[in-house]
Write a protein that holds these residues in place. Structure first.
Motif, PDB file in Angstrom:
ATOM      1  N   ALA A 174      12.568   9.446   8.309  1.00 23.62           N
ATOM      2  CA  ALA A 174      13.260   9.069   9.814  1.00 23.62           C
ATOM      3  C   ALA A 174      14.290  10.303  10.079  1.00 23.62           C
ATOM      4  O   ALA A 174      13.882  10.866  11.431  1.00 23.62           O
ATOM      5  CB  ALA A 174      13.907   7.688   9.936  1.00 23.62           C
ATOM      6  N   PHE A 175      14.859  10.969   9.292  1.00 24.47           N
ATOM      7  CA  PHE A 175      15.855  11.882   9.703  1.00 24.47           C
ATOM      8  C   PHE A 175      14.916  12.947  10.114  1.00 24.47           C
ATOM      9  O   PHE A 175      15.256  13.912  10.982  1.00 24.47           O
ATOM     10  CB  PHE A 175      16.952  12.059   8.852  1.00 24.47           C
ATOM     11  CG  PHE A 175      17.826  11.081   8.731  1.00 24.47           C
ATOM     12  CD1 PHE A 175      17.963  10.028   9.702  1.00 24.47           C
ATOM     13  CD2 PHE A 175      19.218  11.313   7.927  1.00 24.47           C
ATOM     14  CE1 PHE A 175      18.807   9.186   9.841  1.00 24.47           C
ATOM     15  CE2 PHE A 175      19.959  10.118   7.983  1.00 24.47           C
ATOM     16  CZ  PHE A 175      20.093   9.186   8.869  1.00 24.47           C
ATOM     17  N   PRO A 178       0.957  -1.324  -0.005  1.00 21.39           N
ATOM     18  CA  PRO A 178      -0.012   0.039   0.057  1.00 21.39           C
ATOM     19  C   PRO A 178       0.783   1.287  -0.050  1.00 21.39           C
ATOM     20  O   PRO A 178       0.297   2.205  -0.502  1.00 21.39           O
ATOM     21  CB  PRO A 178      -0.802  -0.186   1.240  1.00 21.39           C
ATOM     22  CG  PRO A 178      -0.009  -1.209   2.036  1.00 21.39           C
ATOM     23  CD  PRO A 178       0.696  -2.029   1.229  1.00 21.39           C
ATOM     24  N   THR A 179       2.076   1.052   0.459  1.00 26.14           N
ATOM     25  CA  THR A 179       2.754   2.342   0.337  1.00 26.14           C
ATOM     26  C   THR A 179       3.353   2.851  -1.046  1.00 26.14           C
ATOM     27  O   THR A 179       3.952   3.897  -0.995  1.00 26.14           O
ATOM     28  CB  THR A 179       4.335   2.306   1.353  1.00 26.14           C
ATOM     29  OG1 THR A 179       4.926   0.826   0.622  1.00 26.14           O
ATOM     30  CG2 THR A 179       3.850   1.808   2.839  1.00 26.14           C
ATOM     31  N   ARG A 221       9.613  -3.169   7.722  1.00 27.73           N
ATOM     32  CA  ARG A 221       8.200  -3.077   8.371  1.00 27.73           C
ATOM     33  C   ARG A 221       7.441  -2.518   7.719  1.00 27.73           C
ATOM     34  O   ARG A 221       6.081  -2.646   7.946  1.00 27.73           O
ATOM     35  CB  ARG A 221       8.818  -2.356   9.842  1.00 27.73           C
ATOM     36  CG  ARG A 221       7.759  -2.183  10.990  1.00 27.73           C
ATOM     37  CD  ARG A 221       7.345  -3.655  11.379  1.00 27.73           C
ATOM     38  NE  ARG A 221       6.088  -3.681  12.370  1.00 27.73           N
ATOM     39  CZ  ARG A 221       5.742  -4.554  13.236  1.00 27.73           C
ATOM     40  NH1 ARG A 221       5.793  -5.608  12.957  1.00 27.73           N
ATOM     41  NH2 ARG A 221       4.754  -4.160  14.134  1.00 27.73           N
ATOM     42  N   THR A 222       7.767  -1.350   7.281  1.00 30.38           N
ATOM     43  CA  THR A 222       6.559  -0.346   6.448  1.00 30.38           C
ATOM     44  C   THR A 222       6.513  -0.628   5.202  1.00 30.38           C
ATOM     45  O   THR A 222       5.486  -0.382   4.535  1.00 30.38           O
ATOM     46  CB  THR A 222       7.193   1.103   6.523  1.00 30.38           C
ATOM     47  OG1 THR A 222       8.457   1.354   5.781  1.00 30.38           O
ATOM     48  CG2 THR A 222       7.390   1.780   8.145  1.00 30.38           C
ATOM     49  N   GLY A 223       7.320  -1.459   4.332  1.00 29.94           N
ATOM     50  CA  GLY A 223       7.387  -1.596   3.094  1.00 29.94           C
ATOM     51  C   GLY A 223       7.700  -0.385   2.115  1.00 29.94           C
ATOM     52  O   GLY A 223       7.377  -0.396   0.901  1.00 29.94           O
ATOM     53  N   LEU A 224       8.168   0.617   2.902  1.00 28.61           N
ATOM     54  CA  LEU A 224       8.435   1.741   2.005  1.00 28.61           C
ATOM     55  C   LEU A 224      10.134   1.745   1.487  1.00 28.61           C
ATOM     56  O   LEU A 224      10.798   0.967   2.033  1.00 28.61           O
ATOM     57  CB  LEU A 224       8.578   2.986   3.090  1.00 28.61           C
ATOM     58  CG  LEU A 224       6.983   3.687   3.492  1.00 28.61           C
ATOM     59  CD1 LEU A 224       7.139   4.608   4.491  1.00 28.61           C
ATOM     60  CD2 LEU A 224       6.451   4.418   2.208  1.00 28.61           C
ATOM     61  N   PRO A 225      10.292   2.299   0.303  1.00 27.12           N
ATOM     62  CA  PRO A 225      11.720   2.216  -0.017  1.00 27.12           C
ATOM     63  C   PRO A 225      12.615   2.897   1.090  1.00 27.12           C
ATOM     64  O   PRO A 225      12.270   3.630   1.928  1.00 27.12           O
ATOM     65  CB  PRO A 225      11.825   3.131  -1.184  1.00 27.12           C
ATOM     66  CG  PRO A 225      10.332   3.206  -1.746  1.00 27.12           C
ATOM     67  CD  PRO A 225       9.528   3.092  -0.364  1.00 27.12           C
ATOM     68  N   GLN A 280       2.783   6.305   8.947  1.00 24.24           N
ATOM     69  CA  GLN A 280       3.355   4.883   8.817  1.00 24.24           C
ATOM     70  C   GLN A 280       4.604   4.509   9.355  1.00 24.24           C
ATOM     71  O   GLN A 280       4.885   3.601  10.053  1.00 24.24           O
ATOM     72  CB  GLN A 280       3.163   4.413   7.309  1.00 24.24           C
ATOM     73  CG  GLN A 280       3.373   3.107   6.927  1.00 24.24           C
ATOM     74  CD  GLN A 280       3.071   2.603   5.692  1.00 24.24           C
ATOM     75  OE1 GLN A 280       2.839   3.406   4.817  1.00 24.24           O
ATOM     76  NE2 GLN A 280       2.931   1.368   5.552  1.00 24.24           N
ATOM     77  N   VAL A 281       5.581   5.415   9.105  1.00 21.95           N
ATOM     78  CA  VAL A 281       6.859   5.086   9.825  1.00 21.95           C
ATOM     79  C   VAL A 281       6.553   5.436  11.301  1.00 21.95           C
ATOM     80  O   VAL A 281       7.123   4.362  12.076  1.00 21.95           O
ATOM     81  CB  VAL A 281       7.708   6.295   9.461  1.00 21.95           C
ATOM     82  CG1 VAL A 281       9.020   6.224  10.238  1.00 21.95           C
ATOM     83  CG2 VAL A 281       8.128   6.110   8.121  1.00 21.95           C
TER      84      VAL A 281
END
Length: 264
Positions: free
Chosen positions: A49-50, A3-4, A37-41, A17-18
């Motif tokens: 995250a940063f 879905p991401t 965990r998220t399925g994101l690149p 989502q993160v």
């Protein structure tokens, strides 16, 4: 397709989502683990995250792992279904007060002070210099030493650079001696102060930990000098601090995090 990867997804939905990847049992991630965990690149996860670390919503330890940040925890305490620190601590404070009939207080770190967020007192107890909402110096109050001991080295350095104010002849103003006391505090989880802030007032404090092992507050008992043995009082204070910590999600296997996010 996860879905991401759906087109038209907003940046905010990816940020959420993160954040929502952090759950009980999944409280620490590497960037690669967070991407899985998220399925994101991974490049997207790294950028988001940063940004979250810069905002204080996540914290990044020296080994690169990510955990929920203090600012996000503070935001969570505002939720109607979440018991704030004071509410969790109050029953334990009441038990201490009932047993000892002395000042019992709860303090958190704010800037370069320990701010009192709750206190229970008896009229016959020793007079104190600061009330609820007031600040206590970190270098010579028991709650302050607990908070300072578990903070970043930069906070200690800033206090030393500004100068360690002497309040009484017993106030510790030598940086080397104070550093040694803070090391003992990190080892034992407690701090004892004898007439360092006020004449005739002694105190013992212990740390309060959250579910990630962060020291989020300090609990103390303040007594009239010579009226109560601090050695005898300390186990009760420590037990109360551990009880509050458990209510906040802490368990012994979590350990304690220092000011850099490292566990010990």
């Amino acid at each position: 397709m996860p879905p991401t990867s759906e087109p038209g997804r907003s940046v905010s939905s990816r940020l959420l989502q993160v954040l929502f990847a952090f759950q009980p049992g999944h409280t620490r991630f590497t960037l690669a683990g967070l991407a899985r965990r998220t399925g994101l690149p991974q490049a997207t996860v790294r950028r988001l995250a940063f940004e979250l670390v810069a905002a204080g919503a996540l914290e990044r330890a020296r080994d690169g792992t990510l955990t929920v940040g203090t600012r996000l925890w503070q935001l969570g305490t505002l939720a109607p279904l979440t018991e704030p620190l004071r509410t969790v601590a109050l029953p334990f404070m009441e038990d201490l007060y009932t047993a000892l009939q002395q000042h019992v207080q709860l303090a958190v770190l704010e800037g370069h002070e320990g701010v009192i967020v709750e206190r229970l007192s008896t009229t016959s107890a020793v007079g104190l210099t600061s009330g609820v909402g007031g600040g206590l110096p970190l270098h010579c109050s028991a709650v302050g030493k607990v908070l300072l001991a578990h903070g970043a080295a930069a906070m200690f350095d800033a206090l030393v650079e500004r100068g360690l104010e002497r309040f009484t002849p017993q106030t510790v103003t030598d940086p080397a001696r104070l550093r040694g006391e803070l090391a003992d505090c990190r080892r034992t989880g407690t701090a004892i102060v004898r007439e360092e802030l006020s004449h005739g007032a002694d105190s013992v404090a212990t740390r309060i930990l959250d579910g990630e092992g962060r020291v989020v507050a300090a609990l103390s008992v303040v007594v009239r000098t010579g009226s109560v043995s601090l050695t005898a009082v300390t186990p009760s204070v420590v037990t109360s601090g551990l009880g509050i910590s458990r209510r906040l999600g802490w368990t012994p296997n979590v350990g304690v995090r220092d000011g850099y996010g490292c566990r010990y």
